[in-house]
Design a protein around this motif. Structure first.
Motif, PDB file in Angstrom:
ATOM      1  N   SER A 120       0.844  -1.209   0.000  1.00  0.00           N
ATOM      2  CA  SER A 120       0.000   0.000   0.000  1.00  0.00           C
ATOM      3  C   SER A 120       0.874   1.252   0.000  1.00  0.00           C
ATOM      4  CB  SER A 120      -0.923  -0.004   1.210  1.00  0.00           C
ATOM      5  OG  SER A 120      -0.165  -0.062   2.406  1.00  0.00           O
ATOM      6  N   ALA A 121       1.950   1.196   0.787  1.00  0.00           N
ATOM      7  CA  ALA A 121       2.845   2.357   0.841  1.00  0.00           C
ATOM      8  C   ALA A 121       3.498   2.589  -0.512  1.00  0.00           C
ATOM      9  CB  ALA A 121       3.900   2.144   1.916  1.00  0.00           C
ATOM     10  N   VAL A 156       0.896   4.104  -2.957  1.00  0.00           N
ATOM     11  CA  VAL A 156       0.365   5.476  -2.812  1.00  0.00           C
ATOM     12  C   VAL A 156       1.455   6.540  -2.653  1.00  0.00           C
ATOM     13  CG1 VAL A 156      -1.738   4.599  -1.751  1.00  0.00           C
ATOM     14  CG2 VAL A 156       0.078   5.469  -0.286  1.00  0.00           C
ATOM     15  N   ARG A 157       2.640   6.126  -2.238  1.00  0.00           N
ATOM     16  CA  ARG A 157       3.665   7.106  -1.886  1.00  0.00           C
ATOM     17  C   ARG A 157       3.958   8.123  -3.001  1.00  0.00           C
ATOM     18  NH1 ARG A 157       7.932   3.712   0.639  1.00  0.00           N
ATOM     19  NH2 ARG A 157       6.848   3.675   2.609  1.00  0.00           N
ATOM     20  N   MET A 175       0.972  10.463  -3.542  1.00  0.00           N
ATOM     21  CA  MET A 175       0.678  11.262  -2.340  1.00  0.00           C
ATOM     22  C   MET A 175       1.732  12.349  -2.146  1.00  0.00           C
ATOM     23  SD  MET A 175      -1.696  11.342  -0.273  1.00  0.00           S
ATOM     24  CE  MET A 175      -1.909  12.683   0.870  1.00  0.00           C
ATOM     25  N   GLN A 176       2.981  11.979  -2.388  1.00  0.00           N
ATOM     26  CA  GLN A 176       4.041  12.974  -2.241  1.00  0.00           C
ATOM     27  C   GLN A 176       3.856  14.105  -3.251  1.00  0.00           C
ATOM     28  OE1 GLN A 176       6.549  12.832   0.342  1.00  0.00           O
ATOM     29  NE2 GLN A 176       6.346  14.921  -0.341  1.00  0.00           N
ATOM     30  N   ARG A 179       1.048  16.379  -2.087  1.00  0.00           N
ATOM     31  CA  ARG A 179       1.481  17.275  -1.000  1.00  0.00           C
ATOM     32  C   ARG A 179       2.393  18.377  -1.522  1.00  0.00           C
ATOM     33  NH1 ARG A 179       0.952  15.509   4.221  1.00  0.00           N
ATOM     34  NH2 ARG A 179       2.976  16.281   4.867  1.00  0.00           N
ATOM     35  N   TYR A 180       3.178  18.042  -2.533  1.00  0.00           N
ATOM     36  CA  TYR A 180       4.041  19.067  -3.117  1.00  0.00           C
ATOM     37  C   TYR A 180       3.204  20.097  -3.873  1.00  0.00           C
ATOM     38  CZ  TYR A 180       7.285  21.339  -6.298  1.00  0.00           C
ATOM     39  OH  TYR A 180       7.975  22.281  -6.997  1.00  0.00           O
ATOM     40  N   ALA A 181       2.280  19.602  -4.687  1.00  0.00           N
ATOM     41  CA  ALA A 181       1.468  20.507  -5.495  1.00  0.00           C
ATOM     42  C   ALA A 181       0.591  21.396  -4.614  1.00  0.00           C
ATOM     43  CB  ALA A 181       0.594  19.696  -6.449  1.00  0.00           C
ATOM     44  N   LEU A 182       0.071  20.821  -3.536  1.00  0.00           N
ATOM     45  CA  LEU A 182      -0.835  21.577  -2.677  1.00  0.00           C
ATOM     46  C   LEU A 182      -0.086  22.451  -1.679  1.00  0.00           C
ATOM     47  CD1 LEU A 182      -3.969  21.692  -2.126  1.00  0.00           C
ATOM     48  CD2 LEU A 182      -3.507  20.181  -0.198  1.00  0.00           C
ATOM     49  N   GLY A 183       0.962  21.907  -1.117  1.00  0.00           N
ATOM     50  CA  GLY A 183       1.581  22.625  -0.002  1.00  0.00           C
ATOM     51  C   GLY A 183       3.070  22.818  -0.079  1.00  0.00           C
ATOM     52  N   GLU A 184       3.674  22.642  -1.222  1.00  0.00           N
ATOM     53  CA  GLU A 184       5.118  22.824  -1.416  1.00  0.00           C
ATOM     54  C   GLU A 184       5.929  21.907  -0.508  1.00  0.00           C
ATOM     55  OE1 GLU A 184       4.561  26.921  -0.258  1.00  0.00           O
ATOM     56  OE2 GLU A 184       5.474  27.577  -2.119  1.00  0.00           O
TER      57      GLU A 184
END
Lengths: 465, 432
Positions: free
Chosen positions: B118-119, B122-123, B126-127, B130-135
């Motif tokens: 699973s990791a 999705v990793r 998901m990474q 998180r980069y696109a949304l929150g740098e």
């Protein structure tokens, strides 16, 4: 093992639930075994310590229950229980603190420092010692019947959902549930929902705020804006971290048929420090009230004695959190504010409009978190200086903005503020599960699981206590 | 009586379609023990004329319980099946084959998590999310300006206090380890020259922080203080910080790669030149006579900081850097420069700053080759990625023959290793 870990979520919990519900009998015994595995996962040797504390308190409880009220043996058994329990706590949690302070004193007088015995603090010791003690005291007072079997008592002490960071479950709260408890779909689903929301709060909110707070507190010379950002981030971290753990603990408890007391009730909406302590870590404040403040005389022995009792309770409450002068000062700060509010007959901002009462109380709490988070008094003093004397970041700390003011952190801090100040409590939210809520909870849980896979930062703040 | 022993299995219909709080699993119902806080979470009665009473209210609860159980229960069996297929044995069984010590439990847990399907699934996405949304580039990387990326530990070294004067000879005391090494070498008539490679954030803070202008001072307080301490201890050093600061003021080509922790070809040439100047000035070694040639070679590099983000989707957002390298070649043979382990008088020790362009593509275009070119003679070298504080000297201790005939050891390590060096700063005994 922590709740927000891969091994707990995908291995320990499903296996434990499966076996628990398949067992036709001996479920408490099975929960005890599972709890010992859960606790021993940190350090298998600590299970022995917990077993010892359990055995001593169980034996003392038996003596107390068997002897007639007023007999010396009854009292002696209680004293043994208190001395052994607090002795263990004192040795593992406070002995190094004592040694270090003794050495500091010896150095002042020109003597050589003594060698310091290095002691590893067993995780969650403050919680399980307090819980064990509550049993013997409740039985002594006649507030609870003695436990039927050793395994039930050991299960109560070690019960893994609330073992490490509470809520502190007193024996008389759970005594009946150890004997008989219901397992209903309502209970299971609300428990699962609470666990899922707690999990999401911890992973999505607390951890992000924790990274920001850690960066500021670790920085050499943060600016004033950085310092305020850092302490607000810490306030959100500790709230969403600890309340998330409590939500998960209560949720897990429900899945196994238990009902644990609520531990948080929108604490940052408090309108005074007195109000704050009715909302924050409720299980600790009620424990201290019932087992310390009231036995000391509470407010029944005059004004001076009331203030002294408040001070004692808050100082010891501070020390309960950790062996450092920072925690003592944190307790003293809260004790002084509680006494002042009592003297004034209301909150410090009593006459202000409600937003100011809430805001003013929140700022006071922020100041107290500086003492709580900083490691030393000198570090606290530096931090207060950064908060109150306007300055820009200097040296390498000028780079802090690259960690702090990212889109992600600003977004999460905004979200934390909204959730904190809009009285939106996970505990209340799961009381009525509608389909849209279930979809929201599931989406948040899945997002949190995916985030867990990319997060390296995942501590639980209250584990250290 | 133990309620958990006296059980009654609720029927499926009762459990999911009754308006009462039915039993989920075997247990006693109706004993009055339930919601300790007094608020029994019974579903409200169903409105009249809505079919099975309470079914609409019960469905979300049933659905949530089911989906929760599916989410937590699916990982283990799927992982076991995948392990069986690939390894022939589920990894989770490792738990039973080891003593349950604290170390074994941690190792088991980490391995289980790292290898989770699973990791792995999705990793990357998901990474990227998180980069696109929150740098957010994860635990190891920081996003700077103009698509520059930085190694987080390097920036944290600058932000956090560091005691420049750790005493007591422990592994936190770089000065003690360096002086000890200098003295050990001196007993063999070998000089030591220490070269601290500046971290990227020290020289380009303006590319990381919006609060710093390009013209502001560079940030290397810790390294500056440490260089002063080395000077007080009479340890010869080369101050690359001052050199680089001057180079930046002169608006020369970038001294670091944009999405990598390491120096650019320009940066390493400057470093090699500075070190060679000091070596020649001190006269530690006889002057060389070889005139190496330069061969321009272009390489493309993704950047190690970008790789730290661990997401191909993030990597795809950046074009690989095209780097103009200068490969050092032997004019007689036309072959790229190669170390000579035993003959030359110089041994170079260091970390990945020595590896880049040297053993990495294009080869023979790194600091070592350019130092040899400046010194006009080949050198010997030991390189340990991230291990310049201790590991590289331990490697030297395993190969003492590398010191035979040497007059000078040049020891390079990156600035942040003063605090974060792998294995700390141990004193290492050298064999004969």
């Amino acid at each position: 093992m922590v709740f927000t870990s891969h091994i707990f979520l995908f291995y320990f919990l499903p296996i434990t639930l499966l076996v628990y519900y398949l067992l036709p009998r001996g479920r408490n015994l099975f929960l005890l075994a599972a709890s010992y595995i859960f606790y021993g996962w940190w350090n298998p040797w600590f299970v022995g310590l917990m077993f010892f504390a359990t055995a001593v308190n169980y034996a003392c409880g038996l003596v107390i229950a068997r002897e007639a009220v007023g007999t010396p043996r009854r009292k002696h058994a209680l004293v043994v229980s208190i001395v052994v329990s607090l002795g263990l706590l004192g040795f593992f949690k406070y002995f190094m603190f004592f040694e270090n302070n003794l050495n500091a004193l010896l150095t002042v007088f020109g003597a050589d420092a003594l060698p310091v015995l290095q002691i590893i603090l067993p995780v969650g010791i403050s919680f399980f010692i307090f819980q064990s003690l509550s049993y013997t005291i409740d039985v002594y007072r006649g507030d609870s019947p003695p436990v039927r079997t050793f395994s039930d008592f050991a299960c109560f002490v070690a019960l893994f959902p609330q073992l490490i960071a509470g809520p502190i479950v007193r024996y008389n709260t759970i005594a009946a549930q150890l004997v008989e408890r219901e397992h209903t779909l309502d209970k299971f689903s609300s428990g699962a929902a609470l666990f899922m929301l707690g999990f999401a709060k911890k992973i999505l909110l607390a951890n992000a705020m924790g990274m920001a707070a850690d960066a500021v507190f670790a920085a050499e010379s943060p600016g004033t804006v950085d310092a305020w950002f850092g302490i607000v981030a810490y306030a959100f971290q500790i709230y969403f971290d600890f309340s998330a753990y409590s939500d998960m603990a209560i949720g897990l408890g429900r899945m196994f048929g238990f009902e644990f007391p609520r531990n948080f009730n929108a604490p940052y909406l408090a309108e005074s420090i007195t109000d704050f302590w009715r909302r924050w870590h409720i299980s600790l404040s009620t424990f201290l009230r019932d087992y310390l403040y009231i036995p000391l005389g509470g407010n029944r022995r005059g004004e001076g004695r009331t203030y002294a009792n408040l001070a004692i309770v808050m100082l010891l409450g501070g020390l309960w959190h950790g062996a450092s002068w920072n925690f003592v000062l944190w307790g003293a700060f809260h004790g002084a504010l509680l006494a002042l509010e009592r003297k004034l007959g209301g909150g410090l901002f009593e006459k202000a409009p409600r937003p100011l009462r809430v805001g003013g109380t929140f700022v006071l709490i922020l100041f107290s978190w500086v003492l709580f988070r900083a490691v030393t008094l000198a570090e606290s003093a530096d931090y207060f200086q950064a908060l109150f004397i306007p300055r820009s970041a200097s040296g390498g700390a000028i780079l802090l903005d690259s960690i702090l003011y990212t889109r992600g952190n600003l977004l999460i801090m905004g979200l934390c503020a909204v959730l904190t100040f809009r009285r939106l409590q996970a505990h209340d939210w799961v009381e009525r599960l509608t389909l849209p809520r279930v979809v929201t909870i599931t989406a948040l849980f899945l997002l949190a699981i995916m985030t867990m896979h990319v997060q390296a930062f995942n501590p639980f703040l209250y584990f250290q206590f | 009586m133990d309620a958990t022993r006296t059980t009654k299995m609720a029927s499926f219909r009762d459990m999911f379609f009754s308006a009462k709080p039915t039993l989920l699993f075997p247990s006693l119902e109706g004993l009055g023990v339930g919601w300790g806080m007094g608020a029994r979470n019974n579903p409200p009665p169903a409105p009249p004329g809505r079919g099975v009473p309470g079914s609409r209210e019960r469905f979300p609860k049933w659905f949530l319980a089911a989906i929760f159980l599916v989410i937590i229960a699916i990982e283990g069996p799927v992982q076991a099946l995948l392990d069986l297929r690939s390894e022939g044995r589920p990894q989770v069984l490792d738990f039973l084959s080891q003593a349950p010590t604290q170390d074994n439990l941690r190792t088991f847990e980490s391995a289980l998590e790292d290898n989770a399907w699973s990791a792995e699934a999705v990793r990357p996405a998901m990474q990227y999310f998180r980069y696109a949304l929150g740098e957010d580039l994860g635990a190891k990387a920081l996003a700077g300006k103009d698509d520059w990326l930085f190694y987080r530990a390097g920036a944290e070294f600058l932000m956090q206090p560091w005691p420049h004067a750790v005493e007591g000879g422990g592994t936190d005391d770089p000065l003690g380890a360096i002086v000890d090494f200098r003295d050990t070498l001196a007993q063999r008539d070998i000089a030591l020259l220490v070269v601290i490679a500046p971290g990227k954030a020290s020289i380009y803070p303006d590319k990381l922080s919006a609060r710093i202008a390009e013209t502001d001072e560079r940030i290397y307080g810790h390294a500056r203080a440490f260089l002063d301490r080395l000077a007080e201890a009479s340890v010869p050093t080369v101050d690359l910080f001052a050199r680089y600061a001057t180079a930046r003021e002169g608006h020369e080509a970038p001294l670091y790669l944009e999405r990598d922790t390491h120096w650019s070809p320009e940066g390493l040439r400057l470093a090699a030149k500075a070190v060679a100047e000091r070596v020649i000035k001190e006269g530690w070694i006889p002057n060389g006579t070889l005139e190496y040639a330069i061969q321009p070679v272009e390489v493309s590099r993704v950047g190690d900081v970008l790789r730290m983000a661990d997401s191909p989707y993030i990597t795809a957002r950046f074009a690989p850097e095209s780097i103009a390298c200068a490969q050092v070649t032997d004019p007689a043979t036309g072959q790229p420069y190669a170390d000579e382990a035993e003959a030359p008088p110089v041994l170079v020790l260091g970390d990945s700053f020595l590896r880049i362009y040297q053993s990495d593509a294009p080869g023979s275009a790194g600091f070592i080759a350019h130092l040899a070119r400046e010194l006009k003679q080949p050198v010997a070298s030991i390189v340990s990625d991230g291990g310049a504080s201790t590991l590289v000297r331990q490697e030297l201790a395993r190969h003492p023959e590398l010191l035979h005939g040497k007059k000078l050891v040049i020891w390079e390590f990156v600035e942040r290793d003063l605090r974060f060096g792998t294995e700390g700063w141990q004193k290492v005994k050298l064999g004969d």
